[in-house]
Design an enzyme around this catalytic site. Sequence first.
Site, PDB file in Angstrom:
ATOM      1  N   GLY A 130      39.236  46.729  39.685  1.00 36.46           N
ATOM      2  CA  GLY A 130      38.087  47.155  40.491  1.00 36.46           C
ATOM      3  C   GLY A 130      36.805  47.354  39.707  1.00 36.46           C
ATOM      4  O   GLY A 130      35.916  48.095  40.140  1.00 36.46           O
ATOM      5  N   ASN A 132      34.412  45.221  39.305  1.00 38.77           N
ATOM      6  CA  ASN A 132      33.303  44.739  40.130  1.00 38.77           C
ATOM      7  C   ASN A 132      32.997  45.720  41.262  1.00 38.77           C
ATOM      8  O   ASN A 132      31.837  45.986  41.566  1.00 38.77           O
ATOM      9  CB  ASN A 132      33.638  43.370  40.728  1.00 38.77           C
ATOM     10  N   LEU A 203      43.405  39.464  46.297  1.00 37.94           N
ATOM     11  CA  LEU A 203      44.243  38.282  46.070  1.00 37.94           C
ATOM     12  C   LEU A 203      44.872  37.679  47.324  1.00 37.94           C
ATOM     13  O   LEU A 203      45.423  36.585  47.272  1.00 37.94           O
ATOM     14  CB  LEU A 203      45.328  38.600  45.031  1.00 37.94           C
ATOM     15  N   HIS A 222      34.218  34.255  42.784  1.00 38.78           N
ATOM     16  CA  HIS A 222      35.266  33.516  42.065  1.00 38.78           C
ATOM     17  C   HIS A 222      34.821  33.338  40.615  1.00 38.78           C
ATOM     18  O   HIS A 222      33.665  32.989  40.361  1.00 38.78           O
ATOM     19  CB  HIS A 222      35.481  32.154  42.736  1.00 38.78           C
ATOM     20  N   GLU A 292      29.332  38.549  36.448  1.00 43.03           N
ATOM     21  CA  GLU A 292      29.659  39.121  37.763  1.00 43.03           C
ATOM     22  C   GLU A 292      28.922  40.439  37.972  1.00 43.03           C
ATOM     23  O   GLU A 292      28.320  40.674  39.029  1.00 43.03           O
ATOM     24  CB  GLU A 292      31.167  39.327  37.879  1.00 43.03           C
TER      25      GLU A 292
HETATM   26  C1  GRF Z   1      36.905  39.024  39.002  1.00 42.52           C
HETATM   27  O1  GRF Z   1      36.863  38.229  37.870  1.00 42.52           O
HETATM   28  C2  GRF Z   1      36.586  38.225  40.235  1.00 42.52           C
HETATM   29  O2  GRF Z   1      35.816  37.095  39.984  1.00 42.52           O
HETATM   30  C3  GRF Z   1      37.918  37.776  40.724  1.00 42.52           C
HETATM   31  O3  GRF Z   1      38.793  38.822  40.403  1.00 42.52           O
HETATM   32  C4  GRF Z   1      38.282  39.539  39.284  1.00 42.52           C
HETATM   33  C5  GRF Z   1      38.313  40.992  39.643  1.00 42.52           C
HETATM   34  O4  GRF Z   1      38.092  41.796  38.522  1.00 42.52           O
HETATM   35  N1  GRF Z   1      37.878  37.425  42.114  1.00 42.52           N
HETATM   36  P1  GRF Z   1      37.871  43.352  38.705  1.00 42.52           P
HETATM   37  O5  GRF Z   1      39.095  43.903  39.411  1.00 42.52           O
HETATM   38  O6  GRF Z   1      36.642  43.550  39.495  1.00 42.52           O
HETATM   39  O7  GRF Z   1      37.749  43.882  37.306  1.00 42.52           O
END
Ligand code: GRF
Length: 306
Positions: A130, A132, A203, A222, A292
């Site tokens: 999490g 992001n 996922l 992505h 990101e």
């Molecule tokens: C990120 O790299 C995103 O692009 C992908 O899953 C990852 C999630 O990472 N869809 P986090 O859980 O936010 O660290």
Amino acid sequence: MFQRLQQKWKVNGFQLILILCTFAIGGSLTGIVGKKLMNLFQIDQRGLWLLIYIIVVTLVWPFAVMLISVPFGQYQFFAGYLAKMGRRIGLTGKRVQQDTEKSKYNDNLGLCHGQGKEMIHIAIFASGAGSNAKKIIDHFKNSDHINISLVVCNKPGAGVSAIAANENIPSIVIDKDQFFRGDAYTGVFMEKKIGFIVLAGFLWKIPDKLIEVFPGKIINIHPALLPGFGGKGMYGNYVHEAVIAAGEKESGITIHFVDGHYDNGDIIFQAKCHVYENDTAATLAERIHMLEYEHYPRVIEKLLSE
Ligand code: GRF
């Protein structure tokens, strides 16, 4: 100081060295070319020599660093750096995102238009750490029109649930069968007045029924440049390993609308980064995460604010 620069420019230590070398050699080249031009035009040393020299080197410098940035593999960084400087001094217009078709998508969103500052409630869907989600939550903490109102997770104990708890954001752990029925959680979304869904490392495939409830209002990030390296099973380090195995020189991030297929919807935004010869999935993932963090919250805000 070097660490501060790394953070500011979002680069690793190796890239920082290459950038500093480019600055140094580009600067020297500027001096040499500047002097040669002054001699060529035979400008009187006593008069406006210094002023004209300053103007000449100011004009030569961008070309010199761009030239040197190519063999150092830093062209992309300097293109962005110069564009930023240009914007600062008003030479170039506001940054146009790579999502040139954004206005088309905004119509699709049906959000915010003519609604003034009405609050938009976002649900973040995530399955893992999490990080992001945390950046997005932080970004909108003080927003007067965007609120992160729900965190949806499919894995009990996932890091994102703890993040939500720390931030006092309601969260739910969803059940697979119910989720794939498509409408089982719409009651919760209605109750929280959710108007937009952000997938951040979620996922499971989004069921068609949920897409119908939120048409054009679900986006995903992505960790590669779609349409390459996407699809079922392409997540996390599998993506980066595939990118490295394919010998790609560039990777990046793709922010896109969600449709009924994995990693397939219309692209909103892409940003690129270099793939180095000695990269591992972990080092590439780190660089991708930086991209990101930099772009996802900003792109969400832009989508919902225009
Ligand atoms: C990120 O790299 C995103 O692009 C992908 O899953 C990852 C999630 O990472 N869809 P986090 O859980 O936010 O660290």
